[in-house]
Design an enzyme around this catalytic site. Structure first.
Site, short mmCIF file in Angstrom:
data_model
loop_
_atom_site.label_atom_id
_atom_site.label_comp_id
_atom_site.label_asym_id
_atom_site.label_seq_id
_atom_site.Cartn_x
_atom_site.Cartn_y
_atom_site.Cartn_z
CG HIS A 13 58.21 16.89 42.54
ND1 HIS A 13 59.35 16.86 43.31
CD2 HIS A 13 57.63 15.68 42.65
CE1 HIS A 13 59.44 15.66 43.87
NE2 HIS A 13 58.42 14.94 43.48
CG HIS A 46 59.22 11.15 39.94
ND1 HIS A 46 59.30 12.44 39.49
CD2 HIS A 46 58.70 11.21 41.19
CE1 HIS A 46 58.86 13.25 40.45
NE2 HIS A 46 58.48 12.53 41.48
#
Lengths: 213, 695
Positions: B582, B420
């Protein structure tokens, strides 16, 4: 009565690691269909690390399982780290100090692992998780021994039930974890955790059966 | 194999139980596999993936079977001639006049009057083009009234309809007032009328009226119009312009004498589209040609062969950039403007060019050893950001802010999986997070580094854990919290749940934490840095979480470094709304739409939950999922700003860029923090981190 030697069974964990590493790509692929696709990679990493620590150590099954559980619990993270970590640590605790593992000890080991998982996770049978593999496997083992079957036959029943449980997740809607956000779209895909759990139970039980005396 | 046996699949029947023998391919003979693939695809409605499963071949093979079947003539695609013709004319009009869009009503449908058919088509165009927050100017006329009568859009918010000209005698049904209010009603918009005559007695009167505050206000609304829908009047003898009494016939003659070919919103133009001056110009109250041309979307709805010269004049003058007409008129305009290729094009069909199906199985990445990506990335990141953070006890999995933790201050620990970046280590530094625990790709860190972070962040007043609501993170952070409490460090936890697409409102606690973490971390870090108590830090962080709303949209999947393959697939024409960071598949997969439409979908969802009224203030984050460039993020931000401005909601602060990514996923998320006084102060509190520096 059939038993196997705790001290001589530590290598089961090494072959367990081999199976997980072999299935690394497959587990990630099925996880990728309804999850984030990292299951195989993380499992292989954890089992590989545990195998590295155990190689050439001649550990008992209890010690090997404790090593595996500790590695998974402390080094892997994710959701599978704690869940499988607690399962293997509970397995290890039940085998601690046992010389010859009989069907009764094996059953108590399975139950302790299941209870450990249920203490930190909230999944039930039918939620499309590893519980769908583990619960019927434990029940099948107990049912077989209660019916007077041998340890060896009970292990076969356990493996068959684990695989049937894994396959049952194909037609289940995920209720827990990331896949649960998918609702109906999780239908038709095996759950990765249920699949790795079937691999683990099969390897563990076949390893035990080979070593029965 | 009989069609009957296959019929249950039609209509998207359940996928369960379809793996029975009925999908087994018949024995091969010659090109049977091609026919079989085509049967399953065209007749049976299966997807290419399902066909691949059924035939036991790869998806790429199915794709090439279908493409080859077209080449081999097994499959012929035919379009209904009249519809094909109208599409051909529309495409040609679009190309020839450089229109943004063009809709041509087929000529075969003579069952209804042309005016009704144009009304229906105009309604379609409004449905497609109108967006929430728009101001739509509406000119008068029979055709536009028909558009209003056939339109029914209930899904838009904050739309204003404004009358484009002054009023006329009410001796007919399609006066400017009635036309504007019919359109306004059809789209549930606020209606602003121009309360003066369209043509007044003298230039003096016009000037005086335009000085009136009421008219000034109405014209200000008109000046804000970003879309206009108008008809085009012919100056031929029986046209509405003569019968309506809009203009006196004496004046009309003077315009005709100067070569006027048509009338657009009460203004005269010649055959080349140039304004024609005359005695009415200074006496007209309404939109000027210059104002009209300044409007972004200019929808002309007109048809009928007598209107060809007027339409052509309007198109040449650039007054319309969206045209709704009928096939005969459209073809007439093209012929009148010297387009000769049209007729031959109408009679022959172009051979479709089959695109080569080039399948890529692996994504290119900068890698050394795929198994070392996280370690190598952290090695680089820790060195790059050494000004703000440093490893705890040499571990890159637990990093602490330089000058962050201090005695008497509540510690803030954040964390989660990698993939991320710059989340989450980019938020570590003085005034923001004190420490971050870092897991593997998309995978929670284990308890040990989290505990180390808690110890390092502790200043004796307790530690706040703030992280996204994911099963794995919850398990590991909870274990770490237990261990830290055993060591005498009080721990409080706030799970971030800003992704409003991940679960319905009733299950707000079950939602995921995504890019809105940015705001929640910021508020928590500032609260800790201001020396608030653990209770107060937790409370304000919970408030920030409750007032942060995020929705993401993915265009392309991400690929894991270990596999270098896509984690999942999104169809070539599709996008996925509500995609998690995700790559968790989202809530709905739809055909891709324009940037503005995507933002509108997101903002409509956010507005449904965010109770922000006019005058309220928000902070905005437009975040890339990794592969989407700044260029597109700014396009998204542009529309976010428009939507907020239309509700009179002020943007206190905004960020556009890569703040919470998902490896190389293409897509973006929009997060809105609904501010109050306390949150505004905390947002502006100074901090020094790799991602965010506020002085």
């Amino acid at each position: 009565m059939q038993t196997f030697s705790n001290a001589a069974a530590g290598t089961i964990v090494l072959s367990l690691a081999d199976r997980i590493i072999e299935n690394r790509a497959y587990l990630s692929e099925i996880d990728g269909k309804i999850g984030d696709g990292d299951h195989g990679v993380n499992m292989a990493k954890g089992f590989g690390m545990a195998a590295e620590r155990l190689k050439g150590k001649d550990a008992s099954l209890a010690v090997a399982l404790d090593t595996l559980g500790t590695v998974l619990m402390t080094e892997i993270g994710g959701s599978m780290g704690p869940l499988y970590g607690v399962m293997f640590m509970e397995f290890a605790e039940k085998l601690q100090g046992v010389e010859s593992v009989d069907a009764k000890t094996y059953s108590s080991m399975l139950h302790a692992g299941l209870a450990g998982i249920q203490s930190i996770g909230s999944a039930k049978v039918g939620d499309k998780t590893l519980i769908d593999t583990l619960v019927p496997a434990v029940e099948a083992f107990d049912a077989a021994t209660a019916a007077g079957k041998s340890f060896s036959e009970a292990l076969d029943a356990l493996v068959a039930a684990a695989e049937a449980g894994r396959d049952s997740t194909l037609n289940l809607v995920a209720k827990i974890g990331r896949a649960s956000r998918l609702g109906e779209r999780s239908l038709g895909v095996l759950d990765a955790g249920a699949t790795s759990c079937a691999i683990i139970l099969k390897e563990l039980s076949l390893g035990a059966r080979e070593r029965l005396q | 194999m009989t069609p009957k046996a296959l019929s249950p699949r039609k209509g998207g029947a359940s996928r369960i139980g379809t793996t029975e023998s009925l999908d087994v391919m018949p024995l091969r003979y010659g090109d049977d596999p091609y026919v079989w693939a085509c049967w399953l695809y065209y007749e049976d409605g299966m997807t290419q993936g399902e066909i691949a499963d059924a035939m036991g071949v790869s998806r790429a093979t199915v794709n090439s079977y279908l493409a080859d079947a077209r080449e081999m003539g097994i499959v012929n695609i035919s379009l209904e001639p009249a519809r094909l013709a109208s599409l051909t004319i529309a495409q040609e009009l679009k190309r020839h006049f450089g229109l943004a869009d063009c809709l041509v009503v087929p000529s075969d449908d003579n069952a209804r009057p042309l005016i009704d058919r144009l009304g229906v088509a105009g309604a379609h165009a409004l449905q497609k083009l109108l967006k929430s927050g728009d101001t739509l100017a509406v000119a008068w006329g029979r055709t536009i009234l028909s558009v209003g009568e056939h339109t029914n859009i209930g899904s838009l918010q904050d739309v204003t309809v404004v009358q484009a000209t002054g009023g006329t005698t009410a001796s007919f049904a399609y006066t400017p007032e009635l036309t504007a209010s019919a359109v306004a009603q059809a789209i549930s918009a606020r209606c602003v009328n121009i309360t003066a005559p369209a043509v007044v007695a003298s230039p003096e009167m016009q000037r005086m009226l335009l000085e009136e505050p009421l008219l000034k206000e109405q014209f200000a609304t008109l000046a804000r119009a970003n879309r206009i829908v108008f008809g085009i009047s012919s100056l031929r003898p029986n046209s509405t312009i003569h019968t309506s009494g809009f203009f006196e016939s004496v004046s009309l003659q003077q315009y005709l004498a100067k070569g006027a070919a048509g009338v657009v919103a009460g203004r005269f133009i010649d055959e080349r589209g140039r304004p024609v001056t005359g005695p009415l110009d200074d006496r007209t109250i309404g939109i000027s040609l210059e104002m009209l041309r300044g409007i972004g979307t200019r929808i002309a709805v007109a048809g009928g062969f007598d209107k060809v010269p007027a339409l052509l004049a309007a198109l040449r003058g650039g007054y319309a950039n969206v045209l709704i007409t009928d096939a005969a008129t459209g073809a007439g305009i093209l012929r009148a403007d010297g387009v000769t290729s049209l007729d031959s094009r109408l009679s022959q069909r172009q051979k479709p060019i089959a695109a080569p199906s080039s399948y890529r199985t692996h994504v290119k990445k900068f890698l050394n050893n795929p198994n070392d990506v996280v370690e190598e990335m952290l090695d680089g990141a820790v060195k790059a950001h050494r000004k703000y953070l440093e490893p705890i006890k040499g571990s890159h999995r637990a990093l602490v802010a330089r000058n962050g933790p201090r005695p008497g201050k509540v510690g803030l620990v954040i964390g989660g999986g990698t993939g991320h970046e710059p989340g989450f280590l980019g938020y570590v530094g003085k005034g923001l997070a004190d420490a971050v625990a870092i897991g593997n790709i998309f995978s929670s860190p284990p308890p040990d580094p989290i505990v180390q972070c808690a110890v390092a962040a502790s200043g004796g007043e307790g530690v706040l854990f703030v992280y996204g609501n994911y099963a794995g993170d919850v398990m590991n952070f909870e274990m770490a919290a237990e261990i830290a409490e055993e060591q005498g460090i009080p721990i409080r936890t706030v799970l971030t749940t800003d992704d409003i697409a991940s679960s319905p409102l009733e299950d707000k606690e079950g939602r995921r934490g995504v890019a809105g973490n940015f705001f929640i971390f910021k508020v928590a870090g500032a609260a800790c840095d201001q020396g608030l108590t653990l209770d107060a830090c937790e409370a304000v962080t919970r408030k920030a979480n409750a007032r942060t709303y995020t929705v993401g949209v993915a265009l392309e999947p991400c690929s894991m470094p270990q596999t270098r393959r896509h984690n999942f697939e999104i169809g070539p024409e599709d996008m996925e709304i509500g995609m998690g960071i995700h790559g968790e598949p989202g809530v709905s997969r739809e055909r891709i739409r324009t940037a503005d439409e995507v933002v509108d979908t997101i903002m409509d969802n956010i507005f449904k939950e965010m109770k922000a009224g006019p005058g309220d203030r928000v902070a905005v984050l437009v975040n890339s999922f990794g592969a989407t460039p700044m260029m597109e993020l700014y396009i998204l931000f542009r529309r976010v700003e428009q939507r907020l401005a239309a509700k009179n909601i002020a943007i206190e602060a905004n960020w556009v860029g890569h703040y919470c990514t998902s490896l190389d996923m293409a897509g973006a998320s929009i997060s809105i923090l609904h501010l109050d006084q306390q949150l505004t102060e905390l947002l502006h509190h100074p901090c020094e981190t790799a991602v965010l520096n506020i002085n």
